[in-house]
Write an enzyme that holds these catalytic residues in place. Structure first.
Site, PDB file in Angstrom:
ATOM      1  N   THR A 389       0.874  -1.139   0.000  1.00 49.74           N
ATOM      2  CA  THR A 389       0.000   0.000   0.000  1.00 49.74           C
ATOM      3  C   THR A 389       0.922   1.202   0.000  1.00 49.74           C
ATOM      4  OG1 THR A 389      -1.551  -1.334   1.217  1.00 49.74           O
ATOM      5  CG2 THR A 389      -1.720   1.011   1.616  1.00 49.74           C
ATOM      6  N   SER A 460     -10.635  -3.395   5.252  1.00 46.49           N
ATOM      7  CA  SER A 460      -9.275  -2.876   5.104  1.00 46.49           C
ATOM      8  C   SER A 460      -8.691  -2.593   6.472  1.00 46.49           C
ATOM      9  CB  SER A 460      -9.355  -1.579   4.295  1.00 46.49           C
ATOM     10  OG  SER A 460      -8.110  -0.939   4.257  1.00 46.49           O
ATOM     11  N   GLY A 482      -0.869  -3.625   5.225  1.00 43.62           N
ATOM     12  CA  GLY A 482      -1.953  -4.540   5.604  1.00 43.62           C
ATOM     13  C   GLY A 482      -2.357  -4.415   7.059  1.00 43.62           C
TER      14      GLY A 482
HETATM   15  N1  GLY Z   1      -5.103  -4.044   1.169  1.00 44.43           N
HETATM   16  C1  GLY Z   1      -4.632  -3.679   2.435  1.00 44.43           C
HETATM   17  C2  GLY Z   1      -5.668  -3.013   3.262  1.00 44.43           C
HETATM   18  O1  GLY Z   1      -6.613  -2.468   2.705  1.00 44.43           O
HETATM   19  O2  GLY Z   1      -5.586  -3.029   4.452  1.00 44.43           O
END
Ligand code: GLY
Length: 577
Positions: A389, A460, A482
């Site tokens: 991210t 998320s 994450g």
């Molecule tokens: N894809 C990582 C999150 O949204 O936490």
């Protein structure tokens, strides 16, 4: 692994972690003299930008120089970082953004998270006997949700932007055309995902040279992405969700087994949501609510530890690590059972962030022993009243602050680059629970409320956060990585506000993570001394050593100056004016 064998393996790696210790600094006063402090920290009088990409930080600064506000700079940075960090974020992904304007008494939040396509369903990633098929939700276009980033940026621009969109897109388009040398993190990501990337000729063409994944120093030129950016610049949002790009996305993803249709693209909706709000030691903490779990659990963790004498226990002491990680552990139990997209399922937000609930959870944490997996699951009723991210933070002295986390989920998202567009589709569908009890890319336990439904947004952990003191922004921050996002953000807040570390130190200090399942404390780079680890093990904690992947981007308003820090674990940059 026993403690002694762990110790042995740690000692073998000693040169590495002692090096990291020197580089990142440790909780001593010497860090101010390190090169890293100067490289990753900055001060400014008027504005500050912290992002994970030096070119993107500079793109944002250019917009400030042209007279734009922090929202303009944030939009330019979002497009630029999509070019500079194609492994982590992009037009084919989505995100969340918190914004404090000079007029709004509290921050606003915007949700441009991916949505499940209309044809999605709960069994789409399961095998004939209902078994999990791990790779299916991670690789290829079936793993993609409907992208939201471009819609989000246009939505925010319409409300708060001051410079024309063409001006804001231009630095990104130019960067894509001119290219830049591949840096180590990008090379690692391309190599790690090479087997998926080479399945798709369009991905292979961009990320391979002479049949080999691009290496550090090779130039990455993204001509098709530049063309897409110019189409967006010219036609607006429709330049992405319709026309050539929209058609290519719909046709080409379906050719490769995906299910995103033109109708899905045309129906993508940005949501304005109320951020979750809590208080911590006299500060007002605002963060992202559902479909992010991040804000709720940051507040929960802070609530649980708020009244403990953490400062007296000391940063990095076994007692403070035990307490904070136990608070994380218990918060993740609630994440598994209560969190999902609040447009589809009931999320008891106010109960989860209430001080009384935190008091009950705190009472279960014993001073000298870790809770087992089963113990930490036991809740009882609520009290009555109840890797990959990107993140950037931007602030200016006239009262604007933006904190935004954006993602295509895993490294290189789905690995599928839509031919002719330069757009890599996300693999955000993996953030849904494939079935109850299954775990995702981040090993997070999948709960019922996060099962797939058409148009739903996957749960998320992204946690853009803004903290106010007496109505004025004090600190804004966020990070990728994450499920580790929310624990890294919570720790940085604790380091800065409770341990009273300098902002650089608060960001650079060793961090740890607990997410209940797996039931262990994961200690990141520059681990704590072995005596502390041994004390934690005596309390019954299993300790694992593995970098957390967080790259905090933080800015604090310290009165005389705005102070920015881009996590020294990454390759980002803070720049002030
Ligand atoms: N894809 C990582 C999150 O949204 O936490």
């Amino acid at each position: 692994m026993t403690f002694s064998s762990k110790l042995l393996s740690l000692l073998k790696k000693a040169p590495l972690w002692l090096g990291l210790l020197f580089l990142f600094g440790c909780p001593s006063k010497s860090y101010k003299k390190t090169k890293s402090y100067k490289k990753y920290g900055a001060t400014g009088k008027r504005s500050m930008i912290s992002t994970q990409g030096p070119l993107s930080t500079k793109a944002g600064q250019l917009i400030f120089k042209k007279g734009g506000n922090a929202v303009d700079a944030a939009i330019a940075v979002s497009f630029a970082i999509s070019v500079e960090r194609p492994q982590s974020t992009g037009l084919g992904g989505g995100g969340f953004l918190l914004l404090k304007t000079p007029e709004s008494p509290t921050p606003l939040s915007f949700d441009f998270r991916e949505m499940a396509p209309n044809k999605s369903h709960q069994k789409m990633f399961l095998g004939p006997s209902g078994e999990e098929q791990k790779g299916k939700s991670i690789n290829g276009p079936l793993s993609a949700g409907v992208p939201g980033l471009v819609a989000g940026l246009f939505h925010i621009h319409k409300k708060f932007g001051t410079l024309p969109m063409e001006t804001l897109i231009e630095p990104a388009a130019k960067m894509a055309e001119e290219g830049f040398p591949v840096y180590p993190h990008l090379a690692r990501a391309i190599k790690a995902r090479a087997s998926v990337l080479k399945k798709y000729p369009s991905s292979k063409k961009l990320f391979f040279k002479n049949g080999e994944p691009l290496k550090v120093g090779d130039r990455l030129i993204q001509e098709d992405l530049a063309k897409t950016l110019r189409l967006i610049s010219h036609f607006g949002k429709k330049g992405f969700y319709g026309g050539f790009v929209g058609n290519q996305i719909a046709i080409e993803n379906q050719k490769e087994g995906g299910i995103i249709s033109l109708e899905d693209l045309a129906n993508y909706k940005v949501k304005e949501r109320k951020p979750v709000k809590g208080s911590y030691k006299g500060y007002d903490v605002y963060s992202m609510g559902p479909p992010s779990s991040g804000g709720i659990h940051i507040l929960q963790i802070l609530n649980i530890i708020e009244n403990d004498p953490l400062k007296k226990m000391g940063y990095g002491s076994a007692d403070s690590i035990h307490l904070i990680s136990s608070a994380m552990q218990t918060a993740f139990v609630d994440r598994a059972f209560h969190l999902g997209d609040s447009d589809f399922v009931k999320v008891p937000t106010q109960k989860l962030i209430s001080k009384n609930y935190a008091k009950m959870l705190r009472s279960r944490i014993k001073a000298n022993s870790a809770q087992t997996f089963e113990e930490s699951k036991m809740r009882g009723p609520f009290p009555k009243e109840s890797d990959e991210t990107t993140h950037f933070t931007i602030m200016d002295k006239s009262g604007w602050t933006v904190s935004s986390t954006q993602t295509i989920n895993g490294w290189m998202g789905s690995g599928f680059l839509v031919p002719g567009t330069g757009v890599i589709l996300n693999n955000e569908m993996d953030d849904f629970a494939q079935k109850v009890g299954a775990s995702n890319l981040f090993e997070a336990f999948g709960g019922e409320k996060n099962l797939i439904e058409p148009k739903k947004r996957p749960l998320s952990s992204m946690s853009p956060t803004i903290i106010l003191k007496d109505g004025k922004v004090k600190l804004a921050l966020g990070t990728p990585s994450g499920t580790r996002i929310l624990t890294c953000v919570a720790q940085t807040i604790i380091n800065y506000l409770t341990f009273e570390m300098d902002l650089y130190e608060a960001v650079a200090a060793t961090r740890f993570h607990h997410q209940w399942s797996p039931n262990e404390i994961r200690v990141g780079s520059n681990p704590f001394p072995t005596s502390i680890i041994s004390d934690l093990e005596k309390k019954g904690h299993k300790v694992k050593f593995k970098p957390l992947g967080c790259k905090i981007q933080a800015i604090a308003d310290e009165g005389a100056v705005l102070r920015g820090v881009s996590d020294p674990r990454g390759e980002g940059l803070s720049l002030g004016e």
